[in-house]
Design a protein around this motif. Structure first.
Motif, PDB file in Angstrom:
ATOM      1  N   SER A 375      24.067  22.832  25.045  1.00  0.00           N
ATOM      2  CA  SER A 375      23.880  21.348  24.801  1.00  0.00           C
ATOM      3  C   SER A 375      24.304  20.496  23.351  1.00  0.00           C
ATOM      4  O   SER A 375      22.984  20.466  22.287  1.00  0.00           O
ATOM      5  N   GLN A 376      25.316  20.123  23.371  1.00  0.00           N
ATOM      6  CA  GLN A 376      26.234  19.100  22.433  1.00  0.00           C
ATOM      7  C   GLN A 376      25.550  17.862  22.872  1.00  0.00           C
ATOM      8  O   GLN A 376      24.337  18.005  23.493  1.00  0.00           O
ATOM      9  N   ARG A 377      25.574  17.679  21.989  1.00  0.00           N
ATOM     10  CA  ARG A 377      25.452  16.053  21.566  1.00  0.00           C
ATOM     11  C   ARG A 377      26.218  15.420  21.400  1.00  0.00           C
ATOM     12  O   ARG A 377      27.651  15.689  20.232  1.00  0.00           O
ATOM     13  N   ALA A 378      26.562  14.227  21.834  1.00  0.00           N
ATOM     14  CA  ALA A 378      27.344  12.983  21.895  1.00  0.00           C
ATOM     15  C   ALA A 378      26.267  12.004  20.835  1.00  0.00           C
ATOM     16  O   ALA A 378      24.696  12.154  20.861  1.00  0.00           O
ATOM     17  N   GLN A 379      27.247  10.901  19.735  1.00  0.00           N
ATOM     18  CA  GLN A 379      26.621   9.193  20.066  1.00  0.00           C
ATOM     19  C   GLN A 379      27.014   8.407  19.881  1.00  0.00           C
ATOM     20  O   GLN A 379      28.295   8.065  20.074  1.00  0.00           O
ATOM     21  N   LEU A 380      26.256   7.719  20.080  1.00  0.00           N
ATOM     22  CA  LEU A 380      26.798   5.830  20.190  1.00  0.00           C
ATOM     23  C   LEU A 380      25.801   5.538  18.974  1.00  0.00           C
ATOM     24  O   LEU A 380      24.678   5.624  18.348  1.00  0.00           O
ATOM     25  N   ARG A 381      26.974   4.387  18.405  1.00  0.00           N
ATOM     26  CA  ARG A 381      26.787   3.480  17.534  1.00  0.00           C
ATOM     27  C   ARG A 381      26.370   2.715  17.752  1.00  0.00           C
ATOM     28  O   ARG A 381      28.082   1.594  17.395  1.00  0.00           O
ATOM     29  N   LEU A 382      25.370   2.226  18.049  1.00  0.00           N
ATOM     30  CA  LEU A 382      25.331   0.660  18.878  1.00  0.00           C
ATOM     31  C   LEU A 382      24.983  -0.511  17.979  1.00  0.00           C
ATOM     32  O   LEU A 382      24.429  -0.395  16.599  1.00  0.00           O
ATOM     33  N   ASP A 383      25.702  -1.357  17.623  1.00  0.00           N
ATOM     34  CA  ASP A 383      25.990  -3.049  16.580  1.00  0.00           C
ATOM     35  C   ASP A 383      25.522  -3.609  17.373  1.00  0.00           C
ATOM     36  O   ASP A 383      26.113  -4.526  18.286  1.00  0.00           O
ATOM     37  N   TYR A 384      24.278  -4.339  17.483  1.00  0.00           N
ATOM     38  CA  TYR A 384      23.998  -5.390  18.060  1.00  0.00           C
ATOM     39  C   TYR A 384      23.326  -6.739  17.286  1.00  0.00           C
ATOM     40  O   TYR A 384      22.729  -6.982  16.351  1.00  0.00           O
ATOM     41  N   ALA A 385      22.692  -8.012  18.436  1.00  0.00           N
ATOM     42  CA  ALA A 385      22.143  -8.581  17.835  1.00  0.00           C
ATOM     43  C   ALA A 385      21.838  -9.022  18.626  1.00  0.00           C
ATOM     44  O   ALA A 385      22.236  -9.234  20.285  1.00  0.00           O
ATOM     45  N   PHE A 386      19.837 -10.193  18.845  1.00  0.00           N
ATOM     46  CA  PHE A 386      19.948 -10.979  20.565  1.00  0.00           C
ATOM     47  C   PHE A 386      19.125 -11.648  20.010  1.00  0.00           C
ATOM     48  O   PHE A 386      18.907 -11.631  18.218  1.00  0.00           O
ATOM     49  N   VAL A 387      18.952 -13.097  20.683  1.00  0.00           N
ATOM     50  CA  VAL A 387      18.661 -14.204  20.204  1.00  0.00           C
ATOM     51  C   VAL A 387      17.152 -14.447  19.780  1.00  0.00           C
ATOM     52  O   VAL A 387      15.858 -13.489  20.315  1.00  0.00           O
ATOM     53  N   ARG A 388      16.567 -15.733  19.211  1.00  0.00           N
ATOM     54  CA  ARG A 388      15.463 -16.105  19.268  1.00  0.00           C
ATOM     55  C   ARG A 388      14.434 -16.300  19.861  1.00  0.00           C
ATOM     56  O   ARG A 388      15.384 -17.169  21.119  1.00  0.00           O
ATOM     57  N   ASP A 389      12.907 -16.096  20.381  1.00  0.00           N
ATOM     58  CA  ASP A 389      11.969 -16.750  21.484  1.00  0.00           C
ATOM     59  C   ASP A 389      12.273 -16.196  22.584  1.00  0.00           C
ATOM     60  O   ASP A 389      12.363 -16.468  23.652  1.00  0.00           O
ATOM     61  N   LEU A 390      12.497 -15.248  22.617  1.00  0.00           N
ATOM     62  CA  LEU A 390      12.530 -14.410  24.403  1.00  0.00           C
ATOM     63  C   LEU A 390      11.091 -14.071  24.349  1.00  0.00           C
ATOM     64  O   LEU A 390      10.266 -13.715  24.009  1.00  0.00           O
ATOM     65  N   PRO A 391      11.008 -14.029  25.887  1.00  0.00           N
ATOM     66  CA  PRO A 391       9.461 -13.996  26.542  1.00  0.00           C
ATOM     67  C   PRO A 391       8.952 -12.210  25.596  1.00  0.00           C
ATOM     68  O   PRO A 391      10.035 -11.699  25.953  1.00  0.00           O
ATOM     69  N   LYS A 392       8.061 -12.539  26.099  1.00  0.00           N
ATOM     70  CA  LYS A 392       7.259 -10.720  26.250  1.00  0.00           C
ATOM     71  C   LYS A 392       7.750 -10.173  26.882  1.00  0.00           C
ATOM     72  O   LYS A 392       7.609 -10.449  27.996  1.00  0.00           O
ATOM     73  N   GLY A 393       8.499  -8.582  26.980  1.00  0.00           N
ATOM     74  CA  GLY A 393       8.767  -7.994  27.534  1.00  0.00           C
ATOM     75  C   GLY A 393       9.674  -7.691  27.371  1.00  0.00           C
ATOM     76  O   GLY A 393      10.307  -6.998  28.674  1.00  0.00           O
ATOM     77  N   ALA A 394      10.497  -8.396  26.815  1.00  0.00           N
ATOM     78  CA  ALA A 394      12.067  -8.671  27.177  1.00  0.00           C
ATOM     79  C   ALA A 394      12.952  -7.283  26.904  1.00  0.00           C
ATOM     80  O   ALA A 394      12.006  -6.837  25.565  1.00  0.00           O
ATOM     81  N   LEU A 395      13.450  -6.493  27.496  1.00  0.00           N
ATOM     82  CA  LEU A 395      14.062  -5.352  26.784  1.00  0.00           C
ATOM     83  C   LEU A 395      15.858  -4.920  26.837  1.00  0.00           C
ATOM     84  O   LEU A 395      16.178  -5.936  28.060  1.00  0.00           O
ATOM     85  N   LEU A 396      15.696  -4.311  26.186  1.00  0.00           N
ATOM     86  CA  LEU A 396      17.615  -3.670  26.741  1.00  0.00           C
ATOM     87  C   LEU A 396      17.668  -2.649  26.862  1.00  0.00           C
ATOM     88  O   LEU A 396      17.169  -1.282  25.895  1.00  0.00           O
TER      89      LEU A 396
END
Length: 745
Positions: A375-396
Motif C-alpha cells: 500500500s505504498q503511495r507515489a505522488q504526481l505534482r501537477l503544474d498546469y493551466a487551461f484556457v478560458r471560456d471552455l464549454p460546460k462539462g469539459a474535463l481533464l
C-alpha cells in the motif's frame, strides 16, 4: 359417313407406327475407327547429379543491366513511418484533430531541386477548407497540403529548398489539423482520419542516382519494401541464414519502424514480378571471392550486396558505418525511485493539448528490480493551466497506466486563463510496474454547438508545464517472473526457431523478430536494474506445444492448442446488471438451489483467492478465447526462456508491430501466458505460483516493504499462520489467567 369416321380413327395408330419406323430406317451410324495400338509413356529422365560450382564459376564478372529501360527509369524513394501500425489501413493512419507523425526518408546523397510528394486519403467527414497537413523536412517547414482527397488517394508536390536534403536519414514531420464538417466534440474527433500513403510519398530520382555504395543500397531497399516486396536474401544454406540472423537483425534495425520482411531464396529462381531494386547474395562459405562484401550491378539493374555466408558481421558493419548512429532521444527515459523528477529532467517539454478529445502521454521506465505490491503511495505534482471560456462539462483526466487517478474540471471560470498552484495527486504505487509505464493527460471538451463545425481555437485547451514532477517510492530489489522482464533480458543470438517452425513459417521471420530487441541490447549498459543478457525465445507452431517443458504448458497442451486453432471468438451476450439484484431477504437464497450453488462456488473462489491470490487456473482462463499467437513462460525455474507460438498463415506484420510498440508503451505481453488476439491486443494470465525473490540482503530498513510484498502476493500463506498464532496466544493467555485465579482461591 358414320362408318368411315371410326375406320379412319382405327387406322391412325398404324399409320403413326409406320411413319416412325420408316424414320428410324433413315438413321445411319458411322463406322468406329479401328483400334489403335496402346501408347507407352516415355520414361522420365533421371535427375542429374547436382554439380557444385567451381571457384572459376564463382568469380564475379562485371555484369551490366540487360534492360536499358530498367536502368533509365525513375525511382520513388518513399517515406518510412517511424512507428509501425501493422498494415491495418491503406496507409499510415493519423486520427483526431491534431495528430502528428514522423517519417524517415533515406537518400543516397544530398539532392537539390527536388520535390517531396505527399499522397493522402481522408475521411469524408473532413471539412477541406479548414483541414490541412503541414510538412517539415529536417526541422524546416516546406509547405502545406490541403486534405481534400476523399474518394481516392491524391498526390501533392512540395518543393524542397536546396541544401535541406542530406545523404542518409532525413526526418519528415507531418502535422495535421482536421475539422469535422458536421459535428463538434469528442465523438466527432474519432471520425476524423487521414491516411498518409507512404509508398506513394517521397522523392523521385533517376535510377542512375542509385550507385554501388551502402547508402544507395539502403535507399533502394527502402523503396523496394515500400512497393510491397520483401527483402531478398539468396543463399544455398538455410542453416547459415539462421546462424547469421543476429547480424541480419542489426541490419534490419537500421531502418527503424516495422522491421523489413526477409525472403530466403535460391540462387536461381523464376519470378513474374517486376525487377528488384536491391538484394543480398551470400555465396557458399567454402568459395572465397576477394574484396567481400561489395556491391555489384545485377542483370536486372538491381544493386546486389555480394557477401559470403560467413561474413554477415562485415556486411552489418559496412551498412551501419555508412548510415551512422540512430538519433538520440528515441529511448524511454528512466525515473529514479525515491527522487522527485520533473518532466524537464525526463527530456519532456511543456505539453499542449488542442482539440476536443486530447490525449498527451509521457512514457517512463522503472528499474526491472523495482517492485511495490503493498500500500505504498507515489505522488504526481501537477503544474498546469487551461484556457478560458471552455464549454460546460469539459474535463481533464489524469491517468497512470490508463487508470484514472484524478478528474479535474476545466470549466471553472475562477481558475481558467492562469497558471494554477501545483496540485499534489497521491496514488497507489502498485499501479506502477517494472519496465515501461505511462502517465497520460486526457481531456474531453464538448462541442458548442455540437451539431456544427468547431469554431477555430488558436490557444491550447490545457498546458502541462515541464515543472510537473513524479515521485516514486523506493523499494527493495525484488523480482517476479514475467514475460516482459524476460524480453528485456533477451540475447539476440539466443532467438531461434523450432524444426517444425522452420518448415512452416518464413525463415526471415527469425531476423525480423530479433531486430526488435537489438536496440535493447545496445542500451543495456545504461539502464539501472537491467537483467543480465541470458534470455531466449524459441519461435514455434501449435504442434510444438506438446514438446515444451514446464508445468504451465504440459498440463494445458490441449487447451492451448484449441486457443490457437479455433476461429476468432464472437462477442458474448451482454450481462444484465440487474440480474443479481433481489429485493427479497437474504434467507430466500437457500430456497433456490441454483442460486445457492452459485453462491457457494463464489465463496469457494474467494477463499481460494485469499490463500493464493486473485489469479485463476489457466485452463479455466483459456475457455472461450482465441489468438493468433502466444508468448509463454513455461517454467518458473528458468523464467528467462520463452516460447513464441505462432498460428500458421497468420498476419505476422501485426504481431511484429505490436512487439515493437512495447518499447514505448505500457501495454503488451506480461505474466506467464500472453495471447495476441485478432483485435491486435494482448490478454495476460499470471500464475499464482510465481516465486518472489529478494535481490539484496534483508535488513531492518527494508523488512517492512519485503514482508508487505510477500503478504500481498499470497496473503493466505502468511495471514493464516499469523491468525493461528494469534489464536494460540489468546488461548495460552486465557489458560494462564484461569490457572492464576485457581491458585488464589
Amino acid at each position: 359417313m358414320h362408318t368411315i369416321k371410326p375406320l379412319i380413327l382405327a387406322l391412325l395408330p398404324a399409320l403413326a407406327l409406320q411413319t416412325s419406323w420408316s424414320a428410324a430406317q433413315q438413321i445411319e451410324i458411322e463406322d468406329f475407327p479401328p483400334a489403335s495400338e496402346p501408347r507407352v509413356a516415355p520414361a522420365e529422365p533421371k535427375p542429374e547429379t547436382r554439380v557444385l560450382p567451381s571457384e572459376r564459376q564463382w568469380s564475379v564478372p562485371d555484369v551490366q543491366p540487360s534492360s536499358e529501360g530498367a536502368q533509365e527509369s525513375d525511382v520513388l524513394l518513399p517515406l518510412r513511418p517511424r512507428s509501425p501500425q501493422g498494415g491495418e489501413t491503406a496507409g499510415h493512419r493519423l486520427q483526431g484533430e491534431y495528430p502528428e507523425e514522423d517519417f524517415w526518408l533515406f537518400l543516397p546523397r544530398a539532392i537539390d531541386g527536388a520535390s517531396l510528394a505527399i499522397t493522402t486519403l481522408s475521411s469524408i467527414n473532413l471539412l477541406p477548407d479548414r483541414s490541412h497537413a503541414t510538412v517539415l523536412v529536417n526541422g524546416t517547414k516546406i509547405g502545406s497540403v490541403v486534405l481534400e482527397n476523399f474518394s481516392a488517394a491524391g498526390t501533392m508536390l512540395l518543393p524542397v529548398p536546396d541544401g535541406l536534403l542530406t545523404a542518409g536519414r532525413n526526418l519528415v514531420e507531418v502535422r495535421l489539423e482536421q475539422v469535422h464538417r458536421v459535428f463538434c466534440g469528442p465523438d466527432a474527433s474519432f471520425g476524423l482520419w487521414t491516411d498518409i500513403i507512404a509508398y506513394q510519398s517521397g522523392i523521385t530520382v533517376p535510377r542512375t542516382e542509385l550507385g554501388l555504395d551502402p547508402l544507395s543500397f539502403i535507399a533502394a531497399t527502402s523503396a523496394q519494401l515500400a512497393q510491397g516486396k520483401t527483402f531478398s536474401l539468396a543463399s544455398d544454406s538455410y542453416a547459415q541464414v539462421l546462424n547469421a540472423s543476429p547480424h541480419v537483425a542489426r541490419i534490419e534495425s537500421l531502418y527503424e519502424g516495422l522491421p523489413p520482411e526477409i525472403t530466403v531464396d535460391d540462387y536461381y529462381r523464376v519470378t513474374e514480378q517486376s525487377p528488384q531494386l536491391a538484394r543480398v547474395t551470400a555465396l557458399p562459405e567454402q568459395y572465397s571471392v576477394p574484396d567481400l562484401p561489395r556491391f555489384q550491378r545485377g542483370g536486372d539493374g538491381a544493386i546486389v550486396l555480394l557477401t559470403n555466408n560467413g561474413q554477415a558481421q562485415a556486411s552489418e558493419a559496412l551498412l551501419a558505418r555508412a548510415l551512422g548512429p540512430m538519433p538520440a532521444g528515441t529511448s524511454v527515459p528512466e525515473v529514479v525511485p525515491g527522487k522527485r523528477q520533473p518532466l524537464s529532467e525526463l527530456g519532456v517539454s511543456t505539453l499542449e493539448g488542442r482539440g476536443h478529445y486530447i490525449r498527451q502521454a509521457v512514457p517512463f521506465r522503472l528499474p526491472w528490480d523495482w517492485l511495490v505490491l503493498a500500500s505504498q503511495r507515489a505522488q504526481l505534482r501537477l503544474d498546469y493551466a487551461f484556457v478560458r471560456d471552455l464549454p460546460k462539462g469539459a474535463l481533464l483526466l489524469v491517468k497512470i497506466n490508463d487508470e484514472t487517478i484524478r478528474l479535474l474540471p476545466l470549466d471553472d471560470v475562477n481558475q481558467a486563463g492562469r497558471r494554477l498552484d501545483p496540485l499534489l495527486i497521491p496514488f497507489a504505487a502498485n499501479q506502477l510496474q517494472p519496465g515501461v509505464n505511462e502517465v497520460s493527460f486526457e481531456a474531453l471538451v464538448p462541442g458548442e454547438p455540437a451539431d456544427a463545425a468547431c469554431a477555430p481555437q488558436p490557444a491550447p485547451v490545457f498546458q502541462i508545464f515541464d515543472t510537473t514532477s513524479l515521485t516514486v517510492p523506493e523499494s527493495p530489489r525484488m523480482v517476479l517472473p514475467r514475460i516482459d522482464r524476460s524480453l528485456a533480458s533477451l540475447d539476440v543470438s539466443r532467438i531461434s526457431m523450432s524444426e517444425a517452425a522452420q518448415r512452416t513459417l518464413p525463415l526471415g521471420m527469425l531476423a525480423q523478430i530479433s531486430s526488435i530487441y537489438v536496440s535493447d541490447e545496445t542500451a543495456a549498459a545504461v539502464e539501472q536494474g537491467q537483467p543480465p543478457r541470458t534470455g531466449s525465445i524459441k519461435i514455434g507452431i501449435p504442434a510444438d506445444l506438446s514438446m515444451i517443458p514446464g508445468d504451465i504448458v504440459s498440463k494445458n497442451v490441449a487447451e492451448l492448442e484449441e486457443v490457437l486453432l479455433s476461429p476468432p471468438t464472437t462477442t458474448g451476450q451482454v450481462v444484465d446488471p440487474w440480474a443479481k439484484v433481489d429485493s427479497r431477504g437474504w434467507w430466500t437464497l437457500f430456497l433456490d438451489r441454483h442460486k445457492a450453488t452459485d453462491s457457494l462456488r463464489e465463496l469457494r473462489g474467494k477463499i481460494i483467492s485469499l490463500w493464493r491470490g486473485p489469479e485463476s487456473d489457466l485452463d479455466s482462463w483459456l475457455l472461450g478465447r482465441s489468438a493468433e499467437a502466444m508468448l509463454v513462460q513455461p517454467s518458473m525455474e528458468t523464467p528467462e526462456d520463452l516460447w513464441l507460438i505462432v498460428r500458421p498463415n497468420t498476419d505476422y506484420e501485426r504481431l511484429v508491430a505490436s512487439l515493437v510498440d512495447m518499447h514505448q508503451k505500457s501495454e503488451g505481453p506480461k505474466g506467464q501466458v500472453s495471447l495476441f488476439g485478432f483485435d491486435g491486443t494482448w490478454q495476460v494470465w499470471r500464475s499464482a505460483s510465481r516465486p518472489l525473490s529478494l535481490q539484496e540482503p534483508l535488513t531492518i530498513s527494508n523488512a517492512r516493504a519485503v514482508v508487505g510484498n510477500y503478504v500481498t502476493l499470497s496473503p493466505g500463506r502468511y495471514i493464516a499462520p499469523l491468525f493461528l498464532l494469534a489464536i494460540g496466544c489468546a488461548l495460552s493467555a486465557m489458560g494462564l489467567l484461569v490457572a492464576s485465579r485457581r491458585r488464589k482461591k
